[in-house]
Design an enzyme around this catalytic site. Structure first.
Site, PDB file in Angstrom:
ATOM      1  N   ASN A  62       0.836  -1.204   0.000  1.00  0.00           N
ATOM      2  CA  ASN A  62       0.000   0.000   0.000  1.00  0.00           C
ATOM      3  C   ASN A  62       0.872   1.256   0.000  1.00  0.00           C
ATOM      4  OD1 ASN A  62       0.602  -0.762   2.715  1.00  0.00           O
ATOM      5  ND2 ASN A  62      -1.098   0.454   3.513  1.00  0.00           N
ATOM      6  N   CYS A  73      -4.234   0.610  -2.356  1.00  0.00           N
ATOM      7  CA  CYS A  73      -4.052  -0.627  -1.600  1.00  0.00           C
ATOM      8  C   CYS A  73      -2.936  -1.479  -2.213  1.00  0.00           C
ATOM      9  CB  CYS A  73      -5.331  -1.456  -1.616  1.00  0.00           C
ATOM     10  SG  CYS A  73      -6.719  -0.754  -0.715  1.00  0.00           S
ATOM     11  N   GLU A  75      -2.983  -4.698  -2.828  1.00  0.00           N
ATOM     12  CA  GLU A  75      -3.465  -5.666  -3.818  1.00  0.00           C
ATOM     13  C   GLU A  75      -3.562  -5.034  -5.194  1.00  0.00           C
ATOM     14  OE1 GLU A  75      -4.664  -4.857  -0.893  1.00  0.00           O
ATOM     15  OE2 GLU A  75      -5.852  -6.452   0.014  1.00  0.00           O
ATOM     16  N   CYS A 112     -10.301  -5.076   0.536  1.00  0.00           N
ATOM     17  CA  CYS A 112     -11.469  -4.194   0.436  1.00  0.00           C
ATOM     18  C   CYS A 112     -12.282  -4.535  -0.814  1.00  0.00           C
ATOM     19  CB  CYS A 112     -11.027  -2.736   0.413  1.00  0.00           C
ATOM     20  SG  CYS A 112     -10.377  -2.182  -1.173  1.00  0.00           S
ATOM     21  N   CYS A 115     -10.685  -3.675  -4.279  1.00  0.00           N
ATOM     22  CA  CYS A 115      -9.655  -4.644  -4.692  1.00  0.00           C
ATOM     23  C   CYS A 115     -10.301  -5.938  -5.179  1.00  0.00           C
ATOM     24  CB  CYS A 115      -8.687  -4.926  -3.552  1.00  0.00           C
ATOM     25  SG  CYS A 115      -7.554  -3.552  -3.231  1.00  0.00           S
TER      26      CYS A 115
END
Ligand code: THU
Length: 160
Positions: A62, A73, A75, A112, A115
């Site tokens: 992140n 983020c 990911e 989240c 993502c």
């Protein structure tokens, strides 16, 4: 009208050693990725590693910003890097770790919604299941495909 129940299957592990060696390796990549996390505002550091179909691993972490929404983020950082640098290679697995102060939390780090939507897109694009490993040192979960963590995916490619 009928009532419908949705069930999902996933695997739960209580230590990294219980996991498949390939999954262990991807988790270790995510832990390495977490070192690059820049999170001075939340202090929550996340690392992610994406495994491509040819064995390539792409790391992400992140990246925050003083203008908060400008950050990203771990990911999505990893998946966008993989998409940008290895176009045409399917993403087959994604491992995620997170914790405050660059620690790895004992509980799984759960991605989240935004993502998950991006995972869904790349899974469809790749045409192969993208497994998701949410890792914590005392509990880890593995989901076989993105559908398991994002039911009723919005997928414009598959418009019927
Ligand atoms: N974050 C991630 O990178 N991935 C997640 O799965 C959850 C949240 C980041 C965003 C932000 O930098 C920090 O963690 C706190 O929300």
């Amino acid at each position: 009208m009928k009532k419908v129940r949705l069930a999902i299957n996933y695997e739960e592990y209580s230590s990294i050693e219980e996991m498949d060696p390939k999954d262990q390796a991807l988790v270790r990549e995510a832990i390495e990725a977490q070192k690059g996390s820049y999170a001075p505002y939340s202090r929550f550091n996340v690392g992610a590693a994406v495994l491509l179909e040819d064995g390539t691993v792409v790391r992400g972490s992140n990246q925050e910003n003083a203008a908060y929404p400008s950050g990203l983020c771990a990911e999505r950082t990893a998946m966008f890097a993989a998409g940008a640098n290895h176009p045409g290679k399917a993403m087959v697995s994604l491992a995620i770790v997170g914790g405050f102060g660059h620690s790895v939390s004992p509980t799984p780090c759960s991605p989240c919604g935004a993502c998950r939507q991006v995972m869904a897109e790349y899974q469809t694009l790749g045409g192969k299941p993208l497994s998701v490993i949410m890792f914590g040192t005392e509990k880890a979960w593995k989901f076989a495909r993105v559908d398991d963590i994002l039911p009723f995916i919005f997928d414009s490619f598959n418009e019927k």
